[in-house]
Design a protein around this motif. Structure first.
Motif, mmCIF file in Angstrom:
data_model
loop_
_atom_site.group_PDB
_atom_site.id
_atom_site.type_symbol
_atom_site.label_atom_id
_atom_site.label_comp_id
_atom_site.label_asym_id
_atom_site.label_seq_id
_atom_site.Cartn_x
_atom_site.Cartn_y
_atom_site.Cartn_z
ATOM 1 N N SER A 58 0.812 -1.220 0.000
ATOM 2 C CA SER A 58 0.000 0.000 0.000
ATOM 3 C C SER A 58 0.845 1.270 0.000
ATOM 4 O O SER A 58 0.364 2.330 -0.379
ATOM 5 C CB SER A 58 -0.945 -0.003 1.203
ATOM 6 N N VAL A 59 2.103 1.173 0.388
ATOM 7 C CA VAL A 59 2.972 2.350 0.436
ATOM 8 C C VAL A 59 3.173 2.946 -0.955
ATOM 9 O O VAL A 59 3.172 4.162 -1.132
ATOM 10 C CB VAL A 59 4.337 2.006 1.077
ATOM 11 N N HIS A 60 3.329 2.086 -1.940
ATOM 12 C CA HIS A 60 3.578 2.551 -3.305
ATOM 13 C C HIS A 60 2.304 2.832 -4.094
ATOM 14 O O HIS A 60 2.369 3.267 -5.236
ATOM 15 C CB HIS A 60 4.439 1.531 -4.058
ATOM 16 N N ASP A 61 1.166 2.561 -3.507
ATOM 17 C CA ASP A 61 -0.114 2.793 -4.175
ATOM 18 C C ASP A 61 -0.518 4.261 -4.006
ATOM 19 O O ASP A 61 -1.128 4.636 -3.014
ATOM 20 C CB ASP A 61 -1.188 1.862 -3.601
ATOM 21 N N ILE A 62 -0.143 5.074 -4.977
ATOM 22 C CA ILE A 62 -0.449 6.508 -4.960
ATOM 23 C C ILE A 62 -1.272 6.782 -6.220
ATOM 24 O O ILE A 62 -0.725 7.048 -7.292
ATOM 25 C CB ILE A 62 0.843 7.357 -4.914
ATOM 26 N N PRO A 63 -2.605 6.687 -6.113
ATOM 27 C CA PRO A 63 -3.479 6.763 -7.286
ATOM 28 C C PRO A 63 -3.274 7.998 -8.168
ATOM 29 O O PRO A 63 -3.356 7.891 -9.400
ATOM 30 C CB PRO A 63 -4.888 6.751 -6.680
ATOM 31 N N ALA A 64 -3.015 9.138 -7.580
ATOM 32 C CA ALA A 64 -2.844 10.354 -8.388
ATOM 33 C C ALA A 64 -1.631 10.239 -9.306
ATOM 34 O O ALA A 64 -1.669 10.683 -10.463
ATOM 35 C CB ALA A 64 -2.710 11.574 -7.475
ATOM 36 N N ILE A 65 -0.558 9.635 -8.827
ATOM 37 C CA ILE A 65 0.661 9.467 -9.637
ATOM 38 C C ILE A 65 0.422 8.397 -10.704
ATOM 39 O O ILE A 65 0.779 8.575 -11.868
ATOM 40 C CB ILE A 65 1.874 9.121 -8.752
ATOM 41 N N ASP A 66 -0.194 7.294 -10.304
ATOM 42 C CA ASP A 66 -0.497 6.239 -11.271
ATOM 43 C C ASP A 66 -1.382 6.769 -12.400
ATOM 44 O O ASP A 66 -1.130 6.487 -13.573
ATOM 45 C CB ASP A 66 -1.177 5.057 -10.584
ATOM 46 N N SER A 67 -2.402 7.520 -12.050
ATOM 47 C CA SER A 67 -3.313 8.076 -13.067
ATOM 48 C C SER A 67 -2.571 9.012 -14.010
ATOM 49 O O SER A 67 -2.813 8.994 -15.221
ATOM 50 C CB SER A 67 -4.464 8.821 -12.404
ATOM 51 N N LEU A 68 -1.685 9.826 -13.464
ATOM 52 C CA LEU A 68 -0.887 10.740 -14.287
ATOM 53 C C LEU A 68 -0.044 9.955 -15.286
ATOM 54 O O LEU A 68 -0.026 10.267 -16.486
ATOM 55 C CB LEU A 68 0.011 11.620 -13.406
ATOM 56 N N ILE A 69 0.643 8.934 -14.805
ATOM 57 C CA ILE A 69 1.525 8.152 -15.682
ATOM 58 C C ILE A 69 0.718 7.418 -16.752
ATOM 59 O O ILE A 69 1.108 7.404 -17.928
ATOM 60 C CB ILE A 69 2.393 7.178 -14.864
ATOM 61 N N VAL A 70 -0.406 6.837 -16.382
ATOM 62 C CA VAL A 70 -1.241 6.128 -17.363
ATOM 63 C C VAL A 70 -1.733 7.096 -18.436
ATOM 64 O O VAL A 70 -1.687 6.788 -19.633
ATOM 65 C CB VAL A 70 -2.417 5.403 -16.679
ATOM 66 N N SER A 71 -2.164 8.262 -18.022
ATOM 67 C CA SER A 71 -2.629 9.265 -18.985
ATOM 68 C C SER A 71 -1.503 9.685 -19.932
ATOM 69 O O SER A 71 -1.701 9.776 -21.148
ATOM 70 C CB SER A 71 -3.175 10.481 -18.234
ATOM 71 N N MET A 72 -0.325 9.930 -19.366
ATOM 72 C CA MET A 72 0.821 10.309 -20.188
ATOM 73 C C MET A 72 1.210 9.177 -21.142
ATOM 74 O O MET A 72 1.558 9.416 -22.294
ATOM 75 C CB MET A 72 2.013 10.687 -19.304
ATOM 76 N N LYS A 73 1.146 7.941 -20.654
ATOM 77 C CA LYS A 73 1.527 6.802 -21.489
ATOM 78 C C LYS A 73 0.537 6.617 -22.635
ATOM 79 O O LYS A 73 0.934 6.321 -23.760
ATOM 80 C CB LYS A 73 1.635 5.534 -20.646
ATOM 81 N N GLN A 74 -0.749 6.811 -22.359
ATOM 82 C CA GLN A 74 -1.751 6.714 -23.423
ATOM 83 C C GLN A 74 -1.464 7.740 -24.516
ATOM 84 O O GLN A 74 -1.518 7.417 -25.707
ATOM 85 C CB GLN A 74 -3.160 6.924 -22.855
ATOM 86 N N ASP A 75 -1.170 8.967 -24.116
ATOM 87 C CA ASP A 75 -0.844 10.011 -25.092
ATOM 88 C C ASP A 75 0.429 9.672 -25.862
ATOM 89 O O ASP A 75 0.504 9.854 -27.072
ATOM 90 C CB ASP A 75 -0.678 11.369 -24.399
ATOM 91 N N TYR A 76 1.431 9.169 -25.148
ATOM 92 C CA TYR A 76 2.701 8.822 -25.778
ATOM 93 C C TYR A 76 2.505 7.706 -26.807
ATOM 94 O O TYR A 76 3.064 7.760 -27.907
ATOM 95 C CB TYR A 76 3.712 8.394 -24.697
ATOM 96 N N ILE A 77 1.723 6.704 -26.456
ATOM 97 C CA ILE A 77 1.468 5.595 -27.377
ATOM 98 C C ILE A 77 0.831 6.123 -28.658
ATOM 99 O O ILE A 77 1.248 5.776 -29.766
ATOM 100 C CB ILE A 77 0.576 4.523 -26.717
#
Length: 150
Positions: free
Chosen positions: A36-55
């Motif tokens: 649970s320490v590494h589960d930071i939803p705001a950061i995960d959502s940011l990275i997923v959004s950026m990765k979708q755009d990058y793809i």
């Protein structure tokens, strides 16, 4: 009439090239964290959004061997072409993307943390420094470099 024939021919050529290519579209999905320490939803959502755009904006056009149309595609194409010449495949694009994509992730995380101070404590608990954070997210959100090539 002449322009419509040329336009139709180009459309058909692009459709054939993209339809017959064996490029597999990567997925940008939320990572599974083992604690649970590494589960930071705001950061995960940011990275997923950026990765979708990058793809969409970089990865797929270069993997499909289309001419670069923006700086992201140019940077990725140049890296792949320097390393693998014109015989590159999707695994090569994925390996290069693992380097280039994450160069933009850390500055975006830093901007988000400045705008949302509530993220500071969870990030401090999860990571001792930004290099550790980058290594963690690079591993969790890396592009697959083991795609079967046809």
């Amino acid at each position: 009439m002449k322009h419509s024939i040329i336009g139709a021919s180009l459309f058909i050529a692009v459709a054939l090239i993209t339809g017959c290519s064996s490029v597999v579209t990567p997925k940008a999905e939320l990572a599974v964290h083992n604690d649970s320490v590494h589960d930071i939803p705001a950061i995960d959502s940011l990275i997923v959004s950026m990765k979708q755009d990058y793809i969409k904006q970089c990865y797929m056009p270069v993997a499909s061997h289309l001419p670069p149309e923006n700086s992201c595609q140019s940077d990725l194409f140049q890296m792949v072409e320097r390393r693998y010449h014109m015989e590159y495949n999707q695994n090569h694009v994925a390996a290069a993307s693992n380097e280039l994509f994450f160069k933009d992730v850390v500055p975006e995380i830093n901007k988000k943390v400045k705008r949302e101070p509530a993220l500071r404590d969870p990030l401090r608990r999860a990571f001792s420094n930004s290099n550790e954070m980058l290594a963690y997210y690079k591993d969790k959100y890396k592009f697959n470099t083991q795609i079967e090539q046809f």
